[in-house]
Motif scaffolding. Structure first.
Motif: not given
Length: 532
Positions: A184-199
């Motif tokens: 039941g968290e799909r609507a609230t957890r919308k951020t994905v963290l990605a390092p600046e060096s990521a593909h």
């Protein structure tokens, strides 16, 4: 085809076949370097390498849109076609020709035993719609590869069907989204963290699934800034997408603490497995707290890369995500193998398929042949040798080139362009000069966190004497650049390639995408005419 080709060589200079040119040869050829026209320029109307029967008369069903002109295909004999494409193939650099130093791509040798296995009767001639009873060996082969992947990663489940690395990313992130939905968290957890060096595929995959991507900076050691990461974590974060070893060729030394912080925040840890070849047999990602990771079979397990594909990108999953693996699954009931098609569910709704069938059989058989021929100890040596070769390159060049970060690297050595300061030579110029030395350039200008990046990955399959010659070539070019008087020479490179340097801006803005015939007199340029 682009109009910005430098036409100073042979036909590229607007010189017709059979006329004089600036190389002093009648043909435009330079010994075994054969000058090759476009296939359309070679064709003659009415010529054909095969005899085809006249098609039977049928009722016209084209509804008035029948073609009125000729097709426009070149007319050639069979020998002309074979010779043309053979000569073109000889102008390409290939892994079977020498050192292929592309960083982050792992251009390693593909053992011929793998190819033999993939072509065995019963493997090479399978059809995906065969009855399950007739493909028991194939299902066992896929399950055997899955067992190895789970064992090497320390993960309890694996999805075999993803078609490539980026497809595997999509699979892993879909599993994360499904797990969040179930809680039941799909609507609230919308951020994905990605390092600046990521593909680049990492943020693209997250965005495609409706997540908001938030970049995480690197510290001065080339690793994820742990403090910045912890500050970004919160109830809105769904996952982090991190590559380890990372795109700077460095192991994330704080990865266990990163994993702990991510999980304490209620998020999931997605690991980009592009560089698993640097740690296979040495480190199990599951032991680091990773929830899912795709595996590029072409990078770690030596299946063909790029045009030699198609690819395969299996995804290993933690116990928390295993219930959300896409189907089909391969299961064994007694002595019989089955394909389960109703496995993964989210609140009773199937997660579904990612593709029509259960992965790429040719890649599976090649990868399993590679794994079984090496064994556990051999795979461990693969990682050790890849890291050894990269550090050998780094140690041999760090006194003349400029390493981007201090200390040893993993499977690839990363340099910046500071050693070229005030020489008038750019990273691109340096790379073009490498072509004249007989080498495909290393990966340039990536990762973006390093200015003028030059990313070199020798892999474990290069012999020391070949590395020594490669290193010698780079040292020679570096010495020449640092004289401060060779900038014009570098900017003119490559001099010895079949074609000279492109005007890449013009090529991008005004490409010629279609050849058009012309009635040019001998000695004029048909491509120029087509552009006009």
């Amino acid at each position: 085809m682009v109009q910005s080709l430098d036409r100073s060589q042979g036909r590229a200079g607007g010189v017709a076949i059979g006329s004089a040119n600036n190389h002093g040869t009648y043909t435009g050829n330079r010994a075994l370097q054969i000058e090759e026209p476009l296939i359309f320029e070679m064709g003659q109307a009415g010529r054909c390498g095969v005899d085809l029967p006249e098609p039977p008369k049928v009722k016209d069903r084209l509804n008035g849109v029948r073609r009125k002109g000729t097709i426009g295909l070149p007319g050639l004999s069979e020998p002309q076609v074979v010779q043309h494409f053979t000569r073109l193939s000889q102008k390409n650099y290939a892994i079977d020709m020498g050192v292929y130093p592309l960083g982050s791509c792992t251009m390693k040798h593909n053992p011929r035993i793998n190819e033999k296995v993939a072509r065995l009767p019963g493997i090479g001639d399978l059809h995906p719609l065969q009855p399950v009873s007739t493909v028991q060996g194939a299902l066992e082969l896929i399950d055997g590869l899955a067992h190895w992947l789970k064992t090497l990663t320390g993960m309890p489940a694996v999805a075999m069907s993803p078609a490539a690395g980026a497809h595997g990313e999509m699979c892993g992130m879909m599993a994360i989204a499904a797990a969040l939905e179930a809680k039941g968290e799909r609507a609230t957890r919308k951020t994905v963290l990605a390092p600046e060096s990521a593909h680049g595929t990492n943020p693209a995959t997250a965005a495609a699934l409706g997540f908001v991507v938030k970049p995480i900076p690197a510290n001065d050691r080339g690793r994820v800034d742990l403090a910045a990461l912890k500050a970004a974590l919160g109830p809105d974060v769904a996952a982090i997408m991190l590559t380890n070893p990372n795109t700077c060729g460095l192991f994330e030394s704080e990865i266990v603490e990163i994993s702990k912080a991510v999980h304490e925040a209620g998020a999931y840890f997605y690991c980009d497995g592009a560089n698993f070849n640097a740690i296979v047999g040495r480190v199990r990602p599951g032991d680091l707290g990773i929830d899912c990771m795709h595996i590029n079979l072409h990078k770690t397990f030596s299946t063909p890369h790029g045009g030699g594909g198609p690819g395969a990108g299996p995804v290993v999953l933690s116990a928390a995500l295993a219930p959300y693996a896409p189907y089909p699954w391969i299961v064994k009931d007694g002595d019989t193998w089955h394909i389960a098609e109703d496995g993964a569910t989210v609140d009773g709704a199937p997660l579904g398929r990612l593709k029509a069938f259960h992965g790429q059989m040719g890649m599976f058989s090649r990868a399993l042949a590679y794994i079984m021929s090496h064994g556990a100890d051999g795979l461990k040596q693969v990682a050790e040798d890849a890291v050894l070769n990269a550090n050998y390159v780094m140690a041999a060049l760090k006194d003349v080139m400029s390493p981007a970060f201090e200390g040893p690297c993993m499977h690839e050595a990363l340099f910046d362009d500071s050693f070229l300061k005030d020489t008038g030579v750019s990273t691109l110029d340096f790379a073009k000069a490498m072509i004249d030395e007989g080498y495909h350039p290393m990966t340039m200008y990536f990762p973006l966190v390093v200015h003028g990046a030059m990313l070199i990955e020798p892999t474990e399959t290069v012999a020391k004497e070949d590395l020594d010659q490669f290193i010698g070539a780079l040292r020679s070019l570096t010495a020449k650049a640092k004289t401060g008087t060779a900038a014009d020479d570098f900017k003119a490179a490559p001099l010895y390639a079949p074609r000279r340097r492109l005007d890449e801006t013009l090529a991008a803005r005004k490409p010629i995408l279609r050849w058009k015939p012309s009635n040019n007199p001998p000695g004029t340029d048909p491509l120029k005419q087509a552009a006009e």
